[in-house]
Design a protein around this motif. Structure first.
Motif, PDB file in Angstrom:
ATOM      1  N   ASP A 211    -102.149 -62.523  65.928  1.00 40.74           N
ATOM      2  CA  ASP A 211    -101.626 -62.510  64.560  1.00 40.74           C
ATOM      3  C   ASP A 211    -102.561 -61.760  63.623  1.00 40.74           C
ATOM      4  O   ASP A 211    -102.114 -61.045  62.714  1.00 40.74           O
ATOM      5  N   PHE A 212    -103.861 -61.919  63.833  1.00 40.44           N
ATOM      6  CA  PHE A 212    -104.847 -61.217  63.003  1.00 40.44           C
ATOM      7  C   PHE A 212    -104.666 -59.710  63.119  1.00 40.44           C
ATOM      8  O   PHE A 212    -104.635 -58.992  62.106  1.00 40.44           O
ATOM      9  N   TYR A 213    -104.546 -59.209  64.333  1.00 39.88           N
ATOM     10  CA  TYR A 213    -104.401 -57.762  64.500  1.00 39.88           C
ATOM     11  C   TYR A 213    -103.027 -57.273  64.045  1.00 39.88           C
ATOM     12  O   TYR A 213    -102.900 -56.150  63.559  1.00 39.88           O
ATOM     13  N   ARG A 214    -102.025 -58.111  64.142  1.00 47.50           N
ATOM     14  CA  ARG A 214    -100.700 -57.715  63.663  1.00 47.50           C
ATOM     15  C   ARG A 214    -100.644 -57.689  62.135  1.00 47.50           C
ATOM     16  O   ARG A 214    -100.122 -56.734  61.542  1.00 47.50           O
ATOM     17  N   ASP A 215    -101.220 -58.714  61.487  1.00 45.60           N
ATOM     18  CA  ASP A 215    -101.050 -58.875  60.040  1.00 45.60           C
ATOM     19  C   ASP A 215    -102.206 -58.319  59.207  1.00 45.60           C
ATOM     20  O   ASP A 215    -101.987 -57.808  58.109  1.00 45.60           O
ATOM     21  N   VAL A 216    -103.443 -58.432  59.718  1.00 43.18           N
ATOM     22  CA  VAL A 216    -104.618 -58.073  58.928  1.00 43.18           C
ATOM     23  C   VAL A 216    -105.161 -56.700  59.306  1.00 43.18           C
ATOM     24  O   VAL A 216    -105.571 -55.928  58.441  1.00 43.18           O
ATOM     25  N   GLN A 217    -105.186 -56.391  60.595  1.00 46.60           N
ATOM     26  CA  GLN A 217    -105.718 -55.109  61.052  1.00 46.60           C
ATOM     27  C   GLN A 217    -104.710 -54.378  61.941  1.00 46.60           C
ATOM     28  O   GLN A 217    -104.998 -54.047  63.095  1.00 46.60           O
ATOM     29  N   PRO A 218    -103.510 -54.092  61.411  1.00 45.78           N
ATOM     30  CA  PRO A 218    -102.503 -53.411  62.237  1.00 45.78           C
ATOM     31  C   PRO A 218    -102.919 -52.007  62.638  1.00 45.78           C
ATOM     32  O   PRO A 218    -102.434 -51.470  63.641  1.00 45.78           O
ATOM     33  N   GLY A 219    -103.836 -51.400  61.873  1.00 47.02           N
ATOM     34  CA  GLY A 219    -104.282 -50.052  62.205  1.00 47.02           C
ATOM     35  C   GLY A 219    -105.336 -50.003  63.285  1.00 47.02           C
ATOM     36  O   GLY A 219    -105.687 -48.918  63.773  1.00 47.02           O
ATOM     37  N   ASN A 220    -105.868 -51.168  63.667  1.00 45.65           N
ATOM     38  CA  ASN A 220    -106.887 -51.203  64.714  1.00 45.65           C
ATOM     39  C   ASN A 220    -106.283 -50.675  66.022  1.00 45.65           C
ATOM     40  O   ASN A 220    -105.208 -51.102  66.440  1.00 45.65           O
ATOM     41  N   LEU A 221    -106.999 -49.766  66.651  1.00 47.96           N
ATOM     42  CA  LEU A 221    -106.447 -49.108  67.837  1.00 47.96           C
ATOM     43  C   LEU A 221    -106.745 -49.854  69.134  1.00 47.96           C
ATOM     44  O   LEU A 221    -105.975 -49.751  70.086  1.00 47.96           O
ATOM     45  N   VAL A 222    -107.832 -50.612  69.184  1.00 48.11           N
ATOM     46  CA  VAL A 222    -108.135 -51.328  70.428  1.00 48.11           C
ATOM     47  C   VAL A 222    -107.478 -52.699  70.470  1.00 48.11           C
ATOM     48  O   VAL A 222    -107.273 -53.262  71.543  1.00 48.11           O
ATOM     49  N   GLN A 223    -107.148 -53.255  69.293  1.00 49.92           N
ATOM     50  CA  GLN A 223    -106.425 -54.523  69.187  1.00 49.92           C
ATOM     51  C   GLN A 223    -107.123 -55.678  69.904  1.00 49.92           C
ATOM     52  O   GLN A 223    -106.481 -56.548  70.512  1.00 49.92           O
ATOM     53  N   LYS A 224    -108.444 -55.698  69.833  1.00 52.79           N
ATOM     54  CA  LYS A 224    -109.192 -56.821  70.390  1.00 52.79           C
ATOM     55  C   LYS A 224    -110.590 -56.814  69.805  1.00 52.79           C
ATOM     56  O   LYS A 224    -111.055 -55.798  69.269  1.00 52.79           O
ATOM     57  N   LEU A 225    -111.264 -57.949  69.924  1.00 56.46           N
ATOM     58  CA  LEU A 225    -112.643 -58.043  69.469  1.00 56.46           C
ATOM     59  C   LEU A 225    -113.529 -57.137  70.325  1.00 56.46           C
ATOM     60  O   LEU A 225    -113.308 -56.976  71.524  1.00 56.46           O
ATOM     61  N   ILE A 226    -114.545 -56.565  69.686  1.00 62.13           N
ATOM     62  CA  ILE A 226    -115.429 -55.625  70.373  1.00 62.13           C
ATOM     63  C   ILE A 226    -116.560 -56.385  71.057  1.00 62.13           C
ATOM     64  O   ILE A 226    -117.144 -57.313  70.483  1.00 62.13           O
ATOM     65  N   ASP A 227    -116.883 -55.989  72.273  1.00 63.53           N
ATOM     66  CA  ASP A 227    -118.000 -56.565  73.013  1.00 63.53           C
ATOM     67  C   ASP A 227    -119.307 -56.169  72.314  1.00 63.53           C
ATOM     68  O   ASP A 227    -119.572 -54.986  72.119  1.00 63.53           O
ATOM     69  N   PRO A 228    -120.162 -57.131  71.924  1.00 61.84           N
ATOM     70  CA  PRO A 228    -121.419 -56.778  71.249  1.00 61.84           C
ATOM     71  C   PRO A 228    -122.274 -55.797  72.038  1.00 61.84           C
ATOM     72  O   PRO A 228    -123.009 -54.998  71.431  1.00 61.84           O
ATOM     73  N   ALA A 229    -122.214 -55.841  73.362  1.00 59.56           N
ATOM     74  CA  ALA A 229    -123.028 -54.938  74.185  1.00 59.56           C
ATOM     75  C   ALA A 229    -122.721 -53.477  73.886  1.00 59.56           C
ATOM     76  O   ALA A 229    -123.601 -52.612  74.002  1.00 59.56           O
ATOM     77  N   LEU A 230    -121.490 -53.191  73.489  1.00 56.38           N
ATOM     78  CA  LEU A 230    -121.127 -51.809  73.151  1.00 56.38           C
ATOM     79  C   LEU A 230    -121.887 -51.344  71.916  1.00 56.38           C
ATOM     80  O   LEU A 230    -122.292 -50.180  71.821  1.00 56.38           O
ATOM     81  N   HIS A 231    -122.094 -52.246  70.970  1.00 53.43           N
ATOM     82  CA  HIS A 231    -122.875 -51.892  69.788  1.00 53.43           C
ATOM     83  C   HIS A 231    -124.343 -51.677  70.149  1.00 53.43           C
ATOM     84  O   HIS A 231    -125.016 -50.815  69.563  1.00 53.43           O
ATOM     85  N   GLY A 232    -124.834 -52.457  71.096  1.00 54.43           N
ATOM     86  CA  GLY A 232    -126.209 -52.254  71.537  1.00 54.43           C
ATOM     87  C   GLY A 232    -126.421 -50.840  72.027  1.00 54.43           C
ATOM     88  O   GLY A 232    -127.375 -50.158  71.610  1.00 54.43           O
ATOM     89  N   ARG A 233    -125.535 -50.371  72.868  1.00 62.22           N
ATOM     90  CA  ARG A 233    -125.649 -49.007  73.398  1.00 62.22           C
ATOM     91  C   ARG A 233    -125.473 -47.977  72.291  1.00 62.22           C
ATOM     92  O   ARG A 233    -126.163 -46.957  72.251  1.00 62.22           O
ATOM     93  N   GLY A 234    -124.536 -48.252  71.374  1.00 60.63           N
ATOM     94  CA  GLY A 234    -124.284 -47.310  70.292  1.00 60.63           C
ATOM     95  C   GLY A 234    -125.476 -47.143  69.369  1.00 60.63           C
ATOM     96  O   GLY A 234    -125.793 -46.031  68.939  1.00 60.63           O
ATOM     97  N   VAL A 235    -126.169 -48.236  69.075  1.00 60.15           N
ATOM     98  CA  VAL A 235    -127.310 -48.164  68.170  1.00 60.15           C
ATOM     99  C   VAL A 235    -128.497 -47.478  68.839  1.00 60.15           C
ATOM    100  O   VAL A 235    -129.228 -46.718  68.197  1.00 60.15           O
ATOM    101  N   VAL A 236    -128.694 -47.707  70.130  1.00 61.06           N
ATOM    102  CA  VAL A 236    -129.759 -46.995  70.857  1.00 61.06           C
ATOM    103  C   VAL A 236    -129.538 -45.484  70.761  1.00 61.06           C
ATOM    104  O   VAL A 236    -130.460 -44.713  70.484  1.00 61.06           O
TER     105      VAL A 236
END
Length: 260
Positions: A211-236
């Motif tokens: 419901d959150f992705y349908r109503d609040v973030q309909p433009g989100n393309l992955v439509q799911k919560l992001i794994d924190p580990a991905l941010h770890g790699r991105g910041v490095v």
């Protein structure tokens, strides 16, 4: 890929949980000596055990100038700080008209002043050495201003301005200042929020998220919560890329509909 981090000292403020923990773990896995801080020694010790043998936890409250000095002194005792990641921040859902002056001040203290204090201490020495980088962990809320999170959105927008202004001080040097904007991420606090929301609405967590992705973030393309580990790699990658200075890196799952 070798990011050149072996035995480099990296400070990740907070760093005991959530995105900060993932960032600290990613740096450590690339060979860095990682320093995190917090106010609870037990939690810090547990986080350092999970991160690895080159992780150090410092009891230091960056809400105070003394805490910033404690953290900076400890980290520099291990060697020159190569990378600083300003990760400390708070958020909650609130009614703008009910947020007190004191709560606004707390937001600025948590989300901006903690970063300002430690950056003021460590960035000057980076400039003296002509090497190093500072990364500010902002949020997609900095651009996608959120009506029921006004203090959070406002302070995260201010962080982008702070980072870009500090980047101007690095002109002609090998020091860099950048920002990183994560989207809604599967941290302990975010998962706890959706668990509470699901219980309140009489739904499963999966239904509440859908419901959150349908109503609040309909433009989100992955439509799911992001794994924190991905941010770890991105910041490095952001912290070590010499071509990136004064920029903001988006990792919001495509929520913000923009080509840049």
């Amino acid at each position: 890929m070798d990011f050149g981090l072996k035995d480099k000292v990296v400070v990740v403020t907070g760093g005991g949980t959530g995105i900060g923990f993932a960032i600290a773990k990613a740096f450590h896995d690339e060979g860095a000596v990682v320093v995190i801080n917090g106010r609870d020694k037990g939690r810090l010790d547990a986080a350092c055990t999970r991160i690895g043998p080159r992780a150090h936890g410092v009891v230091a409250d960056l809400m105070t100038p003394e805490g910033a000095v404690t953290l900076a002194d400890f980290a520099e005792g291990l060697g020159p700080v190569a990378h600083l990641v300003n990760n400390i921040g708070v958020f909650d859902v609130n009614d703008f008209f009910e947020v007190s002056d004191d709560r606004w001040i707390e937001y600025f203290q948590h989300n901006l002043m903690t970063a300002i204090r430690i950056t003021r201490l460590l960035m000057r020495k980076m400039l003296d050495r002509n090497e190093g980088s500072v990364v500010f962990i902002s949020s997609e809320a900095a651009i996608r201003s959120i009506g029921n999170m006004v203090p959070y959105s406002t302070t995260k927008t201010a962080m982008l301005g702070l980072a870009r202004s500090l980047a101007e001080l690095t002109r002609g040097t090998a020091v860099r200042v950048t920002s990183y904007m994560p989207g809604t991420t599967a941290t302990e606090s975010v998962q706890g929020y959706f668990e509470g929301l699901a219980k309140e609405q009489g739904k499963t967590v999966e239904q509440a998220l859908a419901d959150f992705y349908r109503d609040v973030q309909p433009g989100n393309l992955v439509q799911k919560l992001i794994d924190p580990a991905l941010h770890g790699r991105g910041v490095v990658q952001l912290a070590t890329n010499a071509a990136m200075n004064g920029v903001t890196h988006r990792a919001d799952g495509g929520t913000i509909r923009s080509i840049i």
